[in-house]
Design an enzyme around this catalytic site. Structure first.
Site, short mmCIF file in Angstrom:
data_model
loop_
_atom_site.label_atom_id
_atom_site.label_comp_id
_atom_site.label_asym_id
_atom_site.label_seq_id
_atom_site.Cartn_x
_atom_site.Cartn_y
_atom_site.Cartn_z
N ALA A 1 -0.29 -2.70 1.27
CA ALA A 1 -0.77 -1.37 1.66
C ALA A 1 0.17 -0.27 1.18
O ALA A 1 -0.25 0.73 0.58
CB ALA A 1 -0.91 -1.31 3.18
N HIS B 1 26.71 0.25 16.52
CA HIS B 1 26.97 -1.04 17.17
C HIS B 1 26.52 -0.96 18.62
O HIS B 1 26.76 0.05 19.28
CB HIS B 1 28.48 -1.35 17.13
CG HIS B 1 28.81 -2.61 17.86
ND1 HIS B 1 28.54 -3.86 17.34
CD2 HIS B 1 29.37 -2.81 19.09
CE1 HIS B 1 28.93 -4.78 18.22
NE2 HIS B 1 29.43 -4.17 19.27
N GLY C 1 -9.73 -1.39 -3.87
CA GLY C 1 -9.22 -2.48 -3.05
C GLY C 1 -9.67 -3.87 -3.40
O GLY C 1 -9.97 -4.18 -4.57
C1 LIG Z 1 -5.27 -10.17 7.05
C2 LIG Z 1 -4.51 -9.20 6.17
C3 LIG Z 1 -3.29 -8.73 6.60
C4 LIG Z 1 -2.59 -7.83 5.80
N1 LIG Z 1 -1.39 -7.40 6.24
C5 LIG Z 1 -0.68 -6.53 5.49
C6 LIG Z 1 0.55 -6.01 5.95
O1 LIG Z 1 1.01 -6.35 7.03
N2 LIG Z 1 1.20 -5.13 5.18
C7 LIG Z 1 0.71 -4.74 3.97
O2 LIG Z 1 1.35 -3.94 3.29
N3 LIG Z 1 -0.47 -5.20 3.50
C8 LIG Z 1 -1.17 -6.07 4.23
N4 LIG Z 1 -2.38 -6.52 3.78
C9 LIG Z 1 -2.84 -6.07 2.45
C10 LIG Z 1 -3.43 -4.67 2.54
O3 LIG Z 1 -4.47 -4.66 3.48
C11 LIG Z 1 -3.95 -4.23 1.18
O4 LIG Z 1 -2.93 -4.39 0.22
C12 LIG Z 1 -4.39 -2.77 1.22
O5 LIG Z 1 -5.43 -2.60 2.14
C13 LIG Z 1 -4.85 -2.31 -0.17
O6 LIG Z 1 -5.23 -0.96 -0.08
P1 LIG Z 1 -6.25 -0.31 -1.13
O7 LIG Z 1 -6.27 1.13 -0.77
O8 LIG Z 1 -5.88 -0.72 -2.49
O9 LIG Z 1 -7.66 -0.99 -0.85
P2 LIG Z 1 -8.53 -1.22 0.46
O10 LIG Z 1 -7.73 -1.06 1.69
O11 LIG Z 1 -9.23 -2.51 0.27
O12 LIG Z 1 -9.56 -0.02 0.43
C14 LIG Z 1 -10.52 0.11 -0.56
C15 LIG Z 1 -11.66 0.96 -0.05
O13 LIG Z 1 -12.52 1.29 -1.12
C16 LIG Z 1 -13.88 1.21 -0.69
N5 LIG Z 1 -14.71 1.02 -1.90
C17 LIG Z 1 -14.71 -0.04 -2.73
N6 LIG Z 1 -15.51 0.20 -3.79
C18 LIG Z 1 -16.03 1.42 -3.61
C19 LIG Z 1 -16.90 2.25 -4.38
N7 LIG Z 1 -17.34 1.88 -5.58
N8 LIG Z 1 -17.25 3.44 -3.87
C20 LIG Z 1 -16.76 3.86 -2.67
N9 LIG Z 1 -15.91 3.14 -1.94
C21 LIG Z 1 -15.54 1.94 -2.40
C22 LIG Z 1 -13.87 0.05 0.27
O14 LIG Z 1 -14.96 0.12 1.15
C23 LIG Z 1 -12.53 0.26 0.97
O15 LIG Z 1 -12.67 1.08 2.11
C24 LIG Z 1 -3.12 -7.40 4.56
C25 LIG Z 1 -4.38 -7.86 4.14
C26 LIG Z 1 -5.06 -8.74 4.94
C27 LIG Z 1 -6.40 -9.22 4.48
#
Ligand SMILES: Cc1cc2nc3c(=O)[nH]c(=O)nc-3n(C[C@H](O)[C@H](O)[C@H](O)COP(=O)(O)OP(=O)(O)OC[C@H]3O[C@@H](n4cnc5c(N)ncnc54)[C@H](O)[C@@H]3O)c2cc1C
Length: 569
Positions: free
Chosen positions: A411, A539, A225
């Site tokens: 997400a 509709h 992430g």
């Molecule tokens: C305010 C806000 C609003 C948003 N709204 C939307 C929306 O409405 N719709 C949408 O599609 N997207 C939205 N997003 C974007 C969305 O949140 C991200 O695109 C999504 O969370 C990415 O998912 P991910 O699984 O790649 O990473 P993340 O959700 O960031 O998860 C990564 C996880 O990996 C863990 N991690 C990291 N490194 C390690 C490691 N080495 N070992 C173990 N664990 C680790 C972290 O703790 C975390 O839990 C929003 C983001 C923000 C900030």
């Protein structure tokens, strides 16, 4: 994302920082990525030289199934274990990791997921989920505060008010609920949740802290992430200068808040803050607000979401220094002209929200142990999310999905990439079409989009020699929208008139985020306008906005898939 399709970005500087999370303090990558926009959603491919060289390397990569393609690189990265604890190990239990884990179990893989903080990652704990809870409140506040709107329904409400802690609790409770749902869904399916920070030690081998247990897996997915990106010169104190991580807790509602960055995160927070009574000032480095949207949609969004609200803005300026409020002084924001770099004014506000994009979280992952160098923090991957090492070779059995690869920082994109990887490791080649992935901004009204903007489509058409046409429909002609007194809205279709291909759809209006899926599914399935225009819509529904849109397109090609055998009812 291919560089030709990515949206405009402004350069940002490097900074080293530490971002505290609820349990652990993870170091943030020293080199920040580009300023992420579209709403900040799509990342420009790495800087052009690097992108070109990666593209060259990728074009030389073999196109065989994964196992064959990686075998050459295996020996260069140390010897793999001979037997494995798991079929699939996922590092990071955000939405991307969760989506991959569920699909892996469905495919019969013995699966584990490593999480260093709390299950759910950004989306559930610090992103989509709590922000949508706040936006649900802001939508209702807007309605209750709009005399004109209420009167048009014949409604009377004496006074609208809110309890800040109650609103904050709603967001927090929703995040907990969804976090539990995610955790339980994985446990119920037999996914092992390994708590601790994951570090890759070598091919198919990960160390999981704090016990430093070594876990082996046939395939590994990095899904670590991102974290908020804070440009150099900005001091975040978590109280008066905040990121989205802090803002979502709603510990205060400042009278006057500057929002630095007008991508989708900034825009959504402006909707929340103004509904709760704050005055907002946008600080935007580019010359227009909401630079990632289709220009016509940003114009309309500006007319509806910005101009009539308690919002002003400074465009074409960089905030070079932001100092938190202290010793009775307000938050100070020093601005310079983005082009000339000449100092401009200094703003004095009660609070500043830094919404300048997201930085991939890849530090401490042990990428050096498998000879992978990140590009501005992002893990380099090919179109199948296979990780590429410094020599341009695929790293055996290693994939990266979600924000950490920066292809499309959403997400559902993270989850779709995870599912795509599982398909590959279980024997079905799969390449995800990122142009079919929709994006939405949950303001009131909402904005949504899929595919290309009009300028992008015209550029592509010119390069590839095809004509581009545009069709539009207004929400003002839609019965359901008018019944809701929500006629302000536009849907725009960008298409090829010769063959009916949908190049992009952009919607501004009530429930735009739900409406976009008819278009995104059509793109994903390759459905042409001449076919979809015969689909029947109930509709009166908002979906008729898209029905009208497809019907109003002037396509030369004839319907290609008539139903040959009518189904009797
Ligand atoms: C305010 C806000 C609003 C948003 N709204 C939307 C929306 O409405 N719709 C949408 O599609 N997207 C939205 N997003 C974007 C969305 O949140 C991200 O695109 C999504 O969370 C990415 O998912 P991910 O699984 O790649 O990473 P993340 O959700 O960031 O998860 C990564 C996880 O990996 C863990 N991690 C990291 N490194 C390690 C490691 N080495 N070992 C173990 N664990 C680790 C972290 O703790 C975390 O839990 C929003 C983001 C923000 C900030």
């Amino acid at each position: 994302m291919q560089s030709s399709l990515s949206l405009s970005l402004s350069a940002t500087s490097s900074s080293a920082a530490t971002v505290s999370r609820s349990r652990h303090s993870f170091p943030v990558p020293a080199a920040s990525p580009l300023n992420l926009r579209f709403c900040g959603l799509r990342r420009e491919a790495f800087d052009s030289g690097l992108a070109a060289s990666l593209k060259r390397q990728q074009s030389q990569l073999p196109r065989q199934p994964h196992s064959a393609a990686v075998s050459a690189a295996l020996s260069a990265n140390g010897s793999p274990p001979s037997s494995f604890d798991y079929d699939l190990l996922i590092i990071g239990a955000g939405v991307g990791g969760h989506g991959a884990a569920l699909h892996a179990v469905e495919k019969g893989l013995k699966t584990a997921i490593v999480e260093g903080d709390v299950v759910g990652g950004t989306c559930v704990n610090r992103g989509c989920v709590p922000s949508k809870a706040l936006l649900a409140v802001s939508g209702r506040m807007r309605e209750l505060k709009s005399d004109h709107h209420l009167k048009s329904f014949g409604l009377q409400v004496s006074a609208a008010g809110y309890d800040r802690q109650g609103v904050a609790d709603h967001a927090n409770n929703l995040a907990s609920k969804i976090r539990n749902n995610l955790t339980n869904s994985m446990k119920a399916l037999g996914v092992d949740i390994l708590t601790g920070f994951g570090t890759i030690l070598g091919p198919q081998k990960v160390k999981v802290g704090p016990s430093n247990k070594i876990v082996t897996a046939k395939d590994i997915i990095i899904a670590t992430g991102s974290v908020p990106f804070v440009p150099k010169g900005i001091e975040v104190d978590g109280k008066t200068v905040i990121t989205s991580d802090h803002a979502l807790k709603l510990e205060s509602v400042p009278d006057w808040i500057a929002i630095v960055g007008s991508g989708y995160i900034g825009l959504e927070f402006s909707d929340v803050y103004t509904a709760l009574g704050s005055e907002v000032t946008f600080v935007e480095a580019l010359d227009q607000l909401m630079p990632g949207f289709d220009p016509e949609i940003s114009k309309l969004a500006q007319r509806v979401l910005i101009n009539p609200r308690n919002i002003d803005y400074h465009t074409g300026v960089f905030a070079t220094k932001i100092t938190p409020a202290r010793d009775g002084k307000p938050v100070l924001i020093e601005l310079i002209d983005a082009k000339t770099k000449e100092p401009k004014e200094t703003l004095e506000v009660d609070a500043a929200l830094i919404a300048t994009g997201r930085a991939p979280f890849t530090q401490g992952l042990g990428l050096e142990n498998i000879d992978v160098v990140t590009q501005r923090g992002f893990v380099p991957v090919d179109e199948r999310m296979r990780v590429i090492d410094t020599n341009g070779k695929l790293v055996p059995h290693l994939f990266c999905i979600g924000d950490a690869n920066g292809k499309m920082m959403l997400a559902h994109a993270a989850s779709a990439q995870g599912i795509s990887v599982v398909e590959q490791v279980t024997g079905r080649d799969h390449v995800l079409n990122h142009l079919s992935i929709p994006a939405a901004c949950f303001t009131h009204p909402e904005i949504s989009m899929v595919g290309l903007t009009e300028p992008q489509a015209r550029e592509k058409g010119e390069k590839e020699g095809f004509e581009v046409s545009v069709a539009k429909t207004s929400f003002k002609a839609n019965t359901k929208a008018l019944a809701e007194n929500e006629g302000e809205g536009l849907a725009k279709l960008i298409y090829r008139p010769d063959n009916g291909e949908i190049l992009g759809v952009h919607i501004f209006g009530l429930h735009a985020a739900d409406l976009i899926h008819e278009a995104s599914n059509a793109i994903a399935l390759g459905t042409r306008i001449q076919d979809i225009k015969f689909a029947v819509h109930a509709h009166p529904t908002l979906s008729e906005v898209l029905d009208e849109l497809f019907k109003s397109a002037k396509v030369k090609a004839q319907a290609s898939s008539p139903v040959s055998e009518p189904v009797a009812v």
